[in-house]
Design an enzyme around this catalytic site. Structure first.
Site, PDB file in Angstrom:
ATOM      1  N   LYS A  13       0.829  -1.214   0.000  1.00 50.53           N
ATOM      2  CA  LYS A  13       0.000   0.000   0.000  1.00 50.53           C
ATOM      3  C   LYS A  13       0.861   1.261   0.000  1.00 50.53           C
ATOM      4  O   LYS A  13       0.582   2.198  -0.721  1.00 50.53           O
ATOM      5  CB  LYS A  13      -0.913   0.057   1.239  1.00 50.53           C
ATOM      6  N   ARG A  88      -9.169   0.735  10.103  1.00 54.82           N
ATOM      7  CA  ARG A  88      -8.768  -0.659  10.272  1.00 54.82           C
ATOM      8  C   ARG A  88      -9.753  -1.441  11.120  1.00 54.82           C
ATOM      9  O   ARG A  88      -9.538  -2.631  11.349  1.00 54.82           O
ATOM     10  CB  ARG A  88      -7.420  -0.706  10.967  1.00 54.82           C
ATOM     11  N   ARG A 127      11.860  -6.857   5.195  1.00 51.27           N
ATOM     12  CA  ARG A 127      11.779  -5.393   5.169  1.00 51.27           C
ATOM     13  C   ARG A 127      12.623  -4.708   6.246  1.00 51.27           C
ATOM     14  O   ARG A 127      13.123  -3.603   6.036  1.00 51.27           O
ATOM     15  CB  ARG A 127      10.307  -5.003   5.326  1.00 51.27           C
ATOM     16  N   ARG A 129      11.768  -3.447   9.390  1.00 47.38           N
ATOM     17  CA  ARG A 129      11.231  -2.444  10.311  1.00 47.38           C
ATOM     18  C   ARG A 129      11.143  -3.060  11.704  1.00 47.38           C
ATOM     19  O   ARG A 129      11.126  -4.287  11.825  1.00 47.38           O
ATOM     20  CB  ARG A 129       9.831  -2.059   9.811  1.00 47.38           C
ATOM     21  N   ARG A 140       0.338  -9.051  13.512  1.00 43.25           N
ATOM     22  CA  ARG A 140      -0.245  -8.019  12.633  1.00 43.25           C
ATOM     23  C   ARG A 140      -1.165  -8.650  11.592  1.00 43.25           C
ATOM     24  O   ARG A 140      -2.200  -8.084  11.240  1.00 43.25           O
ATOM     25  CB  ARG A 140       0.866  -7.207  11.966  1.00 43.25           C
TER      26      ARG A 140
HETATM   27  P1  AMP Z   1       1.191   0.419   9.237  1.00 34.69           P
HETATM   28  O1  AMP Z   1       2.412   1.231   8.938  1.00 34.69           O
HETATM   29  O2  AMP Z   1      -0.044   0.950   8.566  1.00 34.69           O
HETATM   30  O3  AMP Z   1       1.396  -1.051   8.997  1.00 34.69           O
HETATM   31  O4  AMP Z   1       0.913   0.580  10.811  1.00 34.69           O
HETATM   32  C1  AMP Z   1       1.864   0.179  11.769  1.00 34.69           C
HETATM   33  C2  AMP Z   1       1.190  -0.033  13.113  1.00 34.69           C
HETATM   34  O5  AMP Z   1       0.575   1.188  13.548  1.00 34.69           O
HETATM   35  C3  AMP Z   1       0.072  -1.063  13.125  1.00 34.69           C
HETATM   36  O6  AMP Z   1       0.557  -2.382  13.299  1.00 34.69           O
HETATM   37  C4  AMP Z   1      -0.761  -0.594  14.316  1.00 34.69           C
HETATM   38  O7  AMP Z   1      -0.161  -0.947  15.547  1.00 34.69           O
HETATM   39  C5  AMP Z   1      -0.670   0.923  14.191  1.00 34.69           C
HETATM   40  N1  AMP Z   1      -1.765   1.482  13.355  1.00 34.69           N
HETATM   41  C6  AMP Z   1      -1.635   2.124  12.160  1.00 34.69           C
HETATM   42  N2  AMP Z   1      -2.825   2.505  11.700  1.00 34.69           N
HETATM   43  C7  AMP Z   1      -3.751   2.099  12.614  1.00 34.69           C
HETATM   44  C8  AMP Z   1      -5.166   2.173  12.695  1.00 34.69           C
HETATM   45  N3  AMP Z   1      -5.904   2.762  11.740  1.00 34.69           N
HETATM   46  N4  AMP Z   1      -5.767   1.641  13.795  1.00 34.69           N
HETATM   47  C9  AMP Z   1      -5.059   1.065  14.778  1.00 34.69           C
HETATM   48  N5  AMP Z   1      -3.715   0.933  14.759  1.00 34.69           N
HETATM   49  C10 AMP Z   1      -3.064   1.451  13.684  1.00 34.69           C
END
Ligand code: AMP
Length: 187
Positions: A13, A88, A127, A129, A140
């Protein structure tokens, strides 16, 4: 255009979002990026969010909804936005609907990037991270399946969902997404 981008972690994404915001002149609202920035700045929200992020769990809805509410009110969102990683959960989707209804600016499309789970694991593990450790990755993916996948039905029922095959080169996937978005724009 107002676009929600949905897909499991590792679906690509972020990479596609970078290209799309440039092509369509959209504000890029990545809640993951916002939370990482808050964590690095050691704000109260950032410290709280890190407790969940480090375990691969979702940050509580009220924290995320407050962040996105403030962000959507900023002037750069008026020309359209790409929501990447938000909503989410169903509660977040309902909160977003309410925020957009207030402004009378509904979503144009919800794009799902589809990638099989075995492929996701390989991509994420490569990756590097902090939350890309195997146990955290697994968590996740579980969070995606349990909490985020129900959104496909939610948006499907509203007839705004479009799914795109997320396998292939970055260019191939981009072309597929652009086809979908150009169709939405014309309709
Ligand atoms: P991402 O970079 O989108 O994969 O987000 C990394 C982490 O941030 C996720 O594993 C969640 O812990 C948190 N996170 C990001 N967006 C959300 C969301 N909309 N709702 C809840 N947690 C989020």
């Amino acid at each position: 255009m107002r676009i929600v981008f949905i897909g499991p972690p590792g679906a690509g994404k972020g990479t596609q979002a970078e290209r799309l915001i440039e092509k369509y002149g959209l504000a890029h609202l990545s809640t993951g990026d916002m939370l990482r920035a808050a964590r690095d700045a050691q704000t109260d929200v950032g410290r709280k969010a890190e407790e969940y992020m480090s375990k691969g769990e979702l940050v509580p809805d009220e924290i995320i909804i407050a962040i996105i509410g403030q962000r959507l009110a900023q002037p750069d969102c008026q020309g359209g936005c790409l929501l990447d990683g938000f909503p989410r959960t169903i509660a977040q989707a309902e909160a977003l609907d309410a925020l957009l209804a207030e402004k009378q600016t509904p979503l144009d499309v919800v794009l799902e990037l589809r990638v099989p789970e075995e492929e996701l694991f390989n991509r994420l593990a490569g990756r590097g991270r902090a939350d890309d450790q195997p146990e955290v990755i697994r968590q996740r993916l579980v969070a995606y399946r349990r909490q985020t996948e129900p959104l496909l039905e939610y948006y499907g029922a509203k007839s705004v969902l479009k799914s795109v095959d997320g396998l292939g080169t970055v260019d191939e996937i981009f072309d597929r997404v652009v086809d979908v978005l150009d169709n939405v724009k014309e309709s």
